[in-house]
Design a protein around this motif. Structure first.
Motif, short mmCIF file in Angstrom:
data_model
loop_
_atom_site.label_atom_id
_atom_site.label_comp_id
_atom_site.label_asym_id
_atom_site.label_seq_id
_atom_site.Cartn_x
_atom_site.Cartn_y
_atom_site.Cartn_z
N MET A 1 0.84 -1.17 0.00
CA MET A 1 0.00 0.00 0.00
C MET A 1 0.88 1.23 0.00
O MET A 1 2.05 1.17 0.36
CB MET A 1 -0.93 -0.02 1.21
CG MET A 1 -0.38 0.66 2.46
SD MET A 1 -1.41 0.57 3.91
CE MET A 1 -0.92 -1.02 4.52
N LEU A 2 0.28 2.32 -0.40
CA LEU A 2 0.99 3.60 -0.36
C LEU A 2 0.22 4.52 0.57
O LEU A 2 -0.98 4.74 0.40
CB LEU A 2 1.07 4.22 -1.75
CG LEU A 2 1.82 5.54 -1.85
CD1 LEU A 2 3.32 5.34 -1.55
CD2 LEU A 2 1.65 6.17 -3.22
N TYR A 47 -1.58 9.19 -8.80
CA TYR A 47 -1.77 8.85 -7.39
C TYR A 47 -3.22 9.16 -7.02
O TYR A 47 -3.57 10.30 -6.72
CB TYR A 47 -0.81 9.64 -6.49
CG TYR A 47 0.64 9.27 -6.71
CD1 TYR A 47 1.14 8.08 -6.19
CD2 TYR A 47 1.49 10.09 -7.44
CE1 TYR A 47 2.47 7.73 -6.39
CE2 TYR A 47 2.81 9.74 -7.63
CZ TYR A 47 3.29 8.56 -7.11
OH TYR A 47 4.61 8.22 -7.31
N THR A 50 -7.55 5.71 -2.53
CA THR A 50 -8.71 4.83 -2.40
C THR A 50 -9.46 5.12 -1.11
O THR A 50 -10.65 4.83 -1.01
CB THR A 50 -8.29 3.35 -2.44
OG1 THR A 50 -7.26 3.12 -1.48
CG2 THR A 50 -7.77 2.97 -3.82
N GLU A 74 -14.11 9.59 -8.51
CA GLU A 74 -13.70 8.29 -7.95
C GLU A 74 -14.54 7.93 -6.72
O GLU A 74 -14.33 6.88 -6.12
CB GLU A 74 -12.22 8.34 -7.53
CG GLU A 74 -11.25 8.77 -8.61
CD GLU A 74 -11.09 7.74 -9.71
OE1 GLU A 74 -11.31 6.54 -9.45
OE2 GLU A 74 -10.75 8.15 -10.83
N GLY A 101 -4.68 -4.00 1.26
CA GLY A 101 -4.15 -4.62 0.05
C GLY A 101 -3.02 -3.82 -0.57
O GLY A 101 -2.83 -2.64 -0.29
N ASP A 102 -2.27 -4.49 -1.43
CA ASP A 102 -1.08 -3.90 -2.05
C ASP A 102 -1.36 -2.66 -2.89
O ASP A 102 -0.54 -1.76 -2.96
CB ASP A 102 -0.36 -4.94 -2.92
CG ASP A 102 0.21 -6.08 -2.10
OD1 ASP A 102 0.35 -5.92 -0.87
OD2 ASP A 102 0.50 -7.14 -2.69
N GLU A 103 -2.49 -2.63 -3.56
CA GLU A 103 -2.80 -1.54 -4.49
C GLU A 103 -3.45 -0.33 -3.83
O GLU A 103 -3.69 0.68 -4.48
CB GLU A 103 -3.71 -2.05 -5.62
CG GLU A 103 -3.09 -3.19 -6.42
CD GLU A 103 -1.74 -2.83 -7.02
OE1 GLU A 103 -1.64 -1.75 -7.64
OE2 GLU A 103 -0.79 -3.63 -6.87
N ALA A 104 -3.75 -0.42 -2.55
CA ALA A 104 -4.44 0.67 -1.85
C ALA A 104 -3.55 1.90 -1.73
O ALA A 104 -2.33 1.80 -1.58
CB ALA A 104 -4.87 0.21 -0.46
N MET A 105 -4.19 3.07 -1.84
CA MET A 105 -3.53 4.35 -1.57
C MET A 105 -4.36 5.05 -0.52
O MET A 105 -5.48 5.47 -0.78
CB MET A 105 -3.45 5.21 -2.83
CG MET A 105 -2.31 4.86 -3.72
SD MET A 105 -2.10 6.11 -4.98
CE MET A 105 -1.58 5.05 -6.32
N GLU A 143 5.65 3.83 1.00
CA GLU A 143 5.19 2.50 0.61
C GLU A 143 5.38 1.55 1.79
O GLU A 143 6.43 1.54 2.43
CB GLU A 143 5.99 2.01 -0.59
CG GLU A 143 5.49 0.71 -1.16
CD GLU A 143 6.28 0.32 -2.39
OE1 GLU A 143 5.70 0.36 -3.48
OE2 GLU A 143 7.48 0.01 -2.25
N GLU A 145 4.16 -2.59 3.33
CA GLU A 145 3.40 -3.84 3.23
C GLU A 145 2.45 -3.93 4.40
O GLU A 145 1.32 -4.36 4.27
CB GLU A 145 4.35 -5.04 3.19
CG GLU A 145 5.08 -5.15 1.87
CD GLU A 145 5.94 -6.39 1.78
OE1 GLU A 145 5.63 -7.39 2.47
OE2 GLU A 145 6.92 -6.35 1.03
#
Length: 163
Positions: A1-2, A47, A50, A74, A101-105, A143, A145
């Motif tokens: 995640m970012l 960027y 979410t 969005e 999750g990995d793709e979350a911002m 970033e 995990e």
């Protein structure tokens, strides 16, 4: 995640006669404009948050609303997050953020010195090891995990242009 740490925009100087409760101090027009520019920059660079969590203090909440406007297509809406209005505790942020999750911002809108201390802790395991000159309307991207001390990697640090 970012994690996108966003410091609230300019809110002028403390003025106990106008705002006896400093948590009620609003953004200035300049603060709104700088925040809008940073939000547009986030979008241009891909960027897209979410989740948007904000300190409930007025200037941070207004900053989050400006960011949300840029991403209204969005469906991004600010959510109040009390831990952003106090000294950072990683455990509380881990609890609030969960495992998105990995793709979350995840965008976090808050105040100094707490956001700088949070960034330092995520990057170095210490709230004081990394001193950050974190300007109003600035953005730090970390970033991760998992939300843990020392688990972060600095991905971006943007200062408003024309500062």
């Amino acid at each position: 995640m970012l994690l996108l740490l966003i410091r609230h925009g300019d809110a002028g100087s403390r003025d106990a006669t106008k705002w006896p409760d400093d948590t009620e101090r609003p953004l200035t027009k300049q603060g709104s404009r700088q925040t809008a520019k940073m939000a547009k920059r986030l979008r241009r660079r891909g960027y897209i948050p979410t989740v948007l969590l904000s300190s409930p203090w007025v200037r941070a909440w207004q900053t989050a609303e400006v960011v949300a406007q840029e991403f209204e297509d969005e469906g991004l809406m600010p959510e109040a997050c009390e831990p952003l209005a106090t000294m950072p505790r990683i455990e509380r942020f881990a609890e609030v953020i969960g495992t998105p999750g990995d793709e979350a911002m995840i965008a976090l809108v808050g105040h100094e010195p707490w956001l700088g201390e949070l960034a330092s802790r995520l990057l170095t395991s210490s709230t004081s090891r990394l001193q950050i000159d974190f300007p109003k309307s600035g953005v730090i991207g970390i970033e991760l995990e998992t939300v843990e001390s020392g688990a972060g990697r600095l991905m971006l640090f943007w200062r408003p242009k024309g500062e």
